[in-house]
Design a protein around this motif. Structure first.
Motif, short mmCIF file in Angstrom:
data_model
loop_
_atom_site.label_atom_id
_atom_site.label_comp_id
_atom_site.label_asym_id
_atom_site.label_seq_id
_atom_site.Cartn_x
_atom_site.Cartn_y
_atom_site.Cartn_z
N GLY A 242 -10.83 16.55 43.59
CA GLY A 242 -12.11 16.27 42.96
C GLY A 242 -12.06 15.09 42.01
O GLY A 242 -12.99 14.26 41.97
N LEU A 243 -10.97 14.99 41.26
CA LEU A 243 -10.82 13.90 40.31
C LEU A 243 -10.87 12.54 41.00
O LEU A 243 -11.38 11.56 40.43
CB LEU A 243 -9.49 14.06 39.56
CG LEU A 243 -9.23 13.10 38.41
CD1 LEU A 243 -10.20 13.36 37.26
CD2 LEU A 243 -7.78 13.24 37.91
N CYS A 244 -10.35 12.49 42.22
CA CYS A 244 -10.27 11.22 42.94
C CYS A 244 -11.62 10.72 43.44
O CYS A 244 -11.71 9.61 43.96
CB CYS A 244 -9.28 11.35 44.10
SG CYS A 244 -7.57 11.57 43.54
N PHE A 245 -12.66 11.53 43.32
CA PHE A 245 -14.01 11.06 43.59
C PHE A 245 -14.64 10.42 42.36
O PHE A 245 -15.69 9.77 42.47
CB PHE A 245 -14.90 12.22 44.05
CG PHE A 245 -14.68 12.63 45.48
CD1 PHE A 245 -15.48 12.12 46.49
CD2 PHE A 245 -13.68 13.52 45.82
CE1 PHE A 245 -15.29 12.48 47.82
CE2 PHE A 245 -13.48 13.90 47.13
CZ PHE A 245 -14.28 13.38 48.14
N THR A 246 -14.03 10.60 41.20
CA THR A 246 -14.66 10.15 39.96
C THR A 246 -14.15 8.79 39.49
O THR A 246 -14.95 7.88 39.24
CB THR A 246 -14.45 11.18 38.84
OG1 THR A 246 -13.06 11.30 38.49
CG2 THR A 246 -14.96 12.55 39.29
#
Length: 393
Positions: A107-111
Motif C-alpha cells: 500500500g505504501l508504494c502507491f503513495t
C-alpha cells in the motif's frame, strides 16, 4: 483553487504520510523485540522482506499512478495502509504482524511515487528545484519528528499505539485526498512559478542531456546503497539502545539525531543549487556514508555515536536529494520516474539487511559480522559509482 494551493495540500498529505509511516515501521522493530523476542537477525530479515516487496511494488505503484490517475493511486494506498493498522491492533502473533507489514508495504508504494509526481508536475526547472526542496524538507521533518517522539508515545500509550496513531493520520489523509480530488477538477490551469517578490529564479547548472542521464544513473545507484546503510542501522537500533542503556523514549530522542541532520541538509540543498550535476558532492557524500555507517555501529560510545549520526544524516541527505531531483529533472513521466526512484530505494532496503542477516546466520559467533558485510557491500557500490562516472561513452 489554483495549482499552487493544491500543491500545498499535497505537501500536507506528504507530511502526514512521513510521520505515520516512520512511526509505524521504524518502531515495529521495538515491538518485535519486546513482545515476540526478535533479535538482530530476525529484525534484519523483516527489514529485508520490506525492501523486497517495495522493490517491485514501487515500480508498479508509479506506473499505476501514471496510467490510472494520481488520486486513484493515493486512495488505494491510504486505504490499504490504514486497514493494515486496524489489523495490527487486532492481531497478536508474530506471523500475523509480518503479513501485515508486507501488505502495508504494498500500500505504501502507491503513495510515495504519486506524491513525488504530484508536486513535480508542470514545473519550470527553477520551479522544480523549489518543489523538490520543499518536498524533501517536509518528509524529512515529518520523519524526524515521528522518530523523536515515537519512543515516548509508545511508553506513554502502550505498544498498541504503534497502530492507532498512524491509523488516525491515514483517516485524515483519506478525507483530505477526497477533498483535493474534488477541488482539482475545478482548479485553474496555473503553471506559473511560485510567487516570489524578493528572489530571482534559482539558476541551475547547465545540463546537457547526456550528462544529466549519467548523473541520474549514478544517483539511482548511490541512493539504494544509502538505504542499504539506513535499513541495516534501523533494525539494529534496539540493540544499540540496549548497549547504551537507553529506554525506548531515550532511544527515540538520541537516535533521531541523524534524522535532523538529514533535514538540515535538505534545507541547505534546497536553498543552494550549486551542487547540481557536480560529481565531487555525490562522491564525497558516499565516502562519508561508508565511514559514518561503520563507526555508528562499531564504536558504542555516546559522543562518537552522536557525531557519526550527524555525518550519516548529512551524507544520506545529499544522496537522496540527488536521486529524487535528477529523477524529476530528466524525465517527463513523473509518476514512472518516481516509481523507479522508490524501487531503487526498495532494492537498497532489501539488499542491506539481507546481507547483514546472512552474515549473522553463517557467522553467529561474530556479532559484528553483519556490519562488516554491509561495509563491504558499500565498498562495491563505490567502485561501480566511480566506473559509471568515468566509463567511456
Amino acid at each position: 483553487m489554483t495549482q499552487r494551493q493544491l500543491k500545498t495540500g499535497y505537501f500536507f498529505l506528504e507530511g502526514l504520510n512521513a510521520f505515520a509511516t516512520t512511526f509505524y515501521f521504524y518502531y515495529l522493530f521495538f515491538l518485535l523485540q519486546s513482545e515476540y523476542g526478535f533479535g538482530n537477525l530476525g529484525n534484519l530479515v523483516v527489514s529485508a522482506l520490506n525492501g523486497f516487496v517495495c522493490l517491485f511494488a514501487s515500480f508498479y505503484g508509479g506506473r499505476f499512478a501514471q496510467k490510472k490517475g494520481y488520486f486513484c493511486a493515493l486512495k488505494i494506498g491510504f486505504a490499504l495502509i490504514g486497514l493494515m493498522m486496524v489489523a495490527g491492533v487486532l492481531c497478536h502473533n508474530a506471523s500475523a504482524q509480518i503479513v501485515i507489514m508486507v501488505v502495508w508495504s504494498i500500500g505504501l508504494c502507491f503513495t510515495w511515487p504519486t506524491l513525488e509526481a504530484l508536486v513535480s508536475e508542470r514545473e519550470t526547472p527553477a520551479g522544480l528545484s523549489r518543489m523538490i526542496g520543499i518536498y524533501n524538507v517536509v518528509w524529512a521533518g515529518g520523519g524526524a519528528l515521528a522518530y523523536f517522539v515515537g519512543g515516548a508515545v509508545l511508553e506513554k500509550l502502550g505498544m498498541r499505539s504503534l497502530f492507532l496513531v498512524p491509523l488516525a493520520f491515514h483517516l485524515l489523509q483519506i478525507g483530505l485526498t477526497l477533498w483535493l480530488e474534488k477541488k482539482s477538477v475545478a482548479a485553474t490551469q496555473d503553471v506559473l512559478p511560485l510567487p516570489s517578490s524578493a528572489a530571482e529564479p534559482l539558476s541551475l547548472n547547465p545540463r546537457p542531456i547526456a550528462k544529466a542521464k549519467t548523473f541520474l544513473r549514478m544517483a539511482w545507484l548511490a541512493n539504494p546503497f544509502a538505504y542499504v546503510a539506513i535499513n541495516t542501522v534501523i533494525p539494529l537500533i534496539p540493540d544499540l539502545a540496549s548497549k547504551l542503556e537507553l529506554s525506548p523514549a531515550q532511544a527515540g530522542f538520541f537516535c533521531s539525531i541523524w534524522f535532523f541532520a538529514r533535514l538540515g541538509t535538505f534545507i541547505l540543498l534546497w536553498l543552494w543549487a550549486g551542487w547540481h550535476y557536480r560529481f565531487g558532492f555525490l562522491l564525497g557524500a558516499y565516502l562519508l556514508l561508508m565511514a559514518s555507517f561503520a563507526v555508528l555501529l562499531l564504536v558504542v560510545q555516546f559522543w562518537v555515536v552522536l557525531l557519526a549520526q550527524i555525518i550519516f544524516g548529512l551524507a544520506i541527505g545529499l544522496i537522496y536529494y540527488s536521486s529524487l531531483f535528477y529523477s524529476m529533472d530528466v524525465g517527463e513521466t513523473k509518476g514512472e520516474h518516481g516509481g523507479v526512484h522508490e524501487a531503487a530505494i526498495g532494492a537498497g532496503i532489501f539488499v542491506g539487511p539481507a546481507c547483514g542477516a546472512m552474515a549473522l546466520r553463517f557467522f553467529p559467533e561474530h556479532s559484528t559480522s553483519s556490519i562488516w558485510a554491509v561495509s563491504g557491500l558499500l565498498l562495491m557500490g563505490l567502485a561501480v559509482l566511480i566506473w559509471l562516472r568515468y566509463r567511456k561513452k
